[in-house]
Design a protein around this motif. Structure first.
Motif, PDB file in Angstrom:
ATOM      1  N   MET A  11      32.925   5.893  16.419  1.00  0.00           N
ATOM      2  CA  MET A  11      32.927   4.851  17.165  1.00  0.00           C
ATOM      3  C   MET A  11      32.133   3.958  16.451  1.00  0.00           C
ATOM      4  O   MET A  11      31.264   4.640  16.064  1.00  0.00           O
ATOM      5  N   GLN A  12      32.399   2.696  16.500  1.00  0.00           N
ATOM      6  CA  GLN A  12      31.713   1.510  15.668  1.00  0.00           C
ATOM      7  C   GLN A  12      31.167   0.611  17.075  1.00  0.00           C
ATOM      8  O   GLN A  12      31.835   0.521  17.831  1.00  0.00           O
ATOM      9  N   GLU A  13      30.136  -0.045  16.742  1.00  0.00           N
ATOM     10  CA  GLU A  13      29.467  -1.188  17.684  1.00  0.00           C
ATOM     11  C   GLU A  13      30.747  -2.142  17.919  1.00  0.00           C
ATOM     12  O   GLU A  13      31.469  -2.565  17.090  1.00  0.00           O
ATOM     13  N   ASP A  33      33.546  -1.566  19.645  1.00  0.00           N
ATOM     14  CA  ASP A  33      34.775  -0.583  20.074  1.00  0.00           C
ATOM     15  C   ASP A  33      34.818  -0.665  21.563  1.00  0.00           C
ATOM     16  O   ASP A  33      33.745  -0.665  22.342  1.00  0.00           O
TER      17      ASP A  33
END
Length: 72
Positions: free
Chosen positions: A33-35, A37
């Motif tokens: 996950m990325q900031e 998401d």
């Protein structure tokens, strides 16, 4: 409401947010996950039967228990 999954100690959230769970399965997905998401849903599958004393981080980045923090 808001739900956060943190990948790092978040000292700035002490006293502002409650930590109440952990990832039991799918940690590989969490790591990807990325900031920004979006989490579509969260399901609580069981509640801890015993008292829980979470580990938090003080201003120096040292791990302490919530009980220790409240007794300072």
């Amino acid at each position: 409401g808001e739900f956060f999954i943190l990948h790092f100690p978040a000292i700035h959230l002490n006293g502002k947010r409650t930590t109440f769970g952990r990832v039991l399965t799918g940690l590989d997905v969490i790591r990807e996950m990325q900031e920004g998401d979006v989490i579509d849903s969260v399901k609580v599958i069981r509640r801890r039967p015993q008292e829980y004393d979470p580990v938090i981080y003080n201003e120096d980045g040292e791990e302490i228990s919530l009980k220790q923090l409240l007794n300072q």
